[in-house]
Scaffold this active site. Structure first.
Site, short mmCIF file in Angstrom:
data_model
loop_
_atom_site.label_atom_id
_atom_site.label_comp_id
_atom_site.label_asym_id
_atom_site.label_seq_id
_atom_site.Cartn_x
_atom_site.Cartn_y
_atom_site.Cartn_z
N TYR A 150 -2.96 13.22 7.13
CA TYR A 150 -2.98 11.78 7.38
C TYR A 150 -3.47 11.02 6.15
O TYR A 150 -2.91 9.97 5.80
CB TYR A 150 -3.84 11.45 8.61
CG TYR A 150 -3.34 12.11 9.88
CD1 TYR A 150 -1.98 12.24 10.16
CD2 TYR A 150 -4.23 12.62 10.81
CE1 TYR A 150 -1.52 12.84 11.32
CE2 TYR A 150 -3.78 13.23 11.98
CZ TYR A 150 -2.42 13.34 12.22
OH TYR A 150 -1.98 13.94 13.37
N GLU A 207 -5.91 8.86 16.45
CA GLU A 207 -7.17 9.59 16.56
C GLU A 207 -6.88 11.06 16.28
O GLU A 207 -5.83 11.56 16.66
CB GLU A 207 -7.79 9.47 17.96
CG GLU A 207 -8.25 8.08 18.33
CD GLU A 207 -7.15 7.20 18.90
OE1 GLU A 207 -7.30 5.98 18.84
OE2 GLU A 207 -6.14 7.74 19.39
N ASN A 239 -10.31 19.06 13.15
CA ASN A 239 -8.96 19.31 12.64
C ASN A 239 -8.81 18.78 11.22
O ASN A 239 -8.18 17.76 10.96
CB ASN A 239 -7.92 18.69 13.58
CG ASN A 239 -6.52 19.18 13.28
OD1 ASN A 239 -6.25 19.73 12.22
ND2 ASN A 239 -5.62 18.97 14.22
N ALA A 278 2.49 17.28 17.23
CA ALA A 278 2.28 18.72 17.36
C ALA A 278 3.40 19.46 16.64
O ALA A 278 4.56 19.11 16.80
CB ALA A 278 2.24 19.13 18.83
#
Length: 180
Positions: free
Chosen positions: A149, A137, A142, A104
């Site tokens: 990623y 995950e 998103n 986050a």
């Protein structure tokens, strides 16, 4: 009984030696303190989640406690700016996989490279422990996180239906194969 619980709570965070040496990192044009998280940080972690996830809390206090005091090999890091947590990332070692459990970054610090830096640190930790893969995950909605990623070498592996309890949203399961 309450006194015993308080003593236990205070001692939870001091069980094991630190896994990460506190550093000051220059990311973009800004300086951040990168350090290992403790149970004392949980209140701030919850506030970061509220800001990142529009008020919802994917992880409750108990989930953070469970991870931070787990006997399993793990590393939870944060980035601080002016002594306030602006980002955090966690990784748990499961066999030969470093599983990224949580990432986050406060909205005003997204796109700067803080998340990338933290992910690279937990990847280094996993490599040192013999991991051959990194996994995670991410919500199907998103797209920004998925882009990050993929840029870092993760590839899609599967879709996990109704993975997120609070919204019933599907998750994209991603993996990165680590080089030897």
């Amino acid at each position: 009984m309450l006194k015993r619980f308080k003593e236990l709570w205070q001692n939870l965070g001091v069980k094991k030696a630190p896994q990460f040496e506190r550093v000051v990192a220059t990311i973009g044009q800004e300086h951040f303190v990168i350090r290992e998280l403790t149970t004392e940080d949980i209140k701030e972690l919850i506030e970061v989640q509220r800001a990142v996830y529009s008020g919802s809390l994917p992880w409750a206090r108990s989930a953070f406690v469970s991870e931070l005091v787990s006997p399993l090999s793990h590393l939870y890091l944060c980035a601080e700016k002016e002594q306030e947590i602006v980002a955090f990332c966690g990784c748990r070692i499961i066999g030969e996989d470093g599983h990224v459990t949580n990432v986050a970054v406060l909205p005003e610090f997204q796109g700067v490279g803080v998340g990338t830096f933290l992910l690279q640190q937990v990847e280094d930790f996993a490599k040192k422990r013999g991991c051959r893969t990194m996994s995670l995950e991410v919500r199907l909605s998103n797209r920004d996180a998925q882009r990050l990623y993929r840029k870092l070498g993760y590839v899609s592996r599967a879709i996990k239906e109704a993975y997120y309890d609070e919204s019933n949203e599907d998750a994209l399961d991603m993996v990165k194969y680590l080089e030897e």
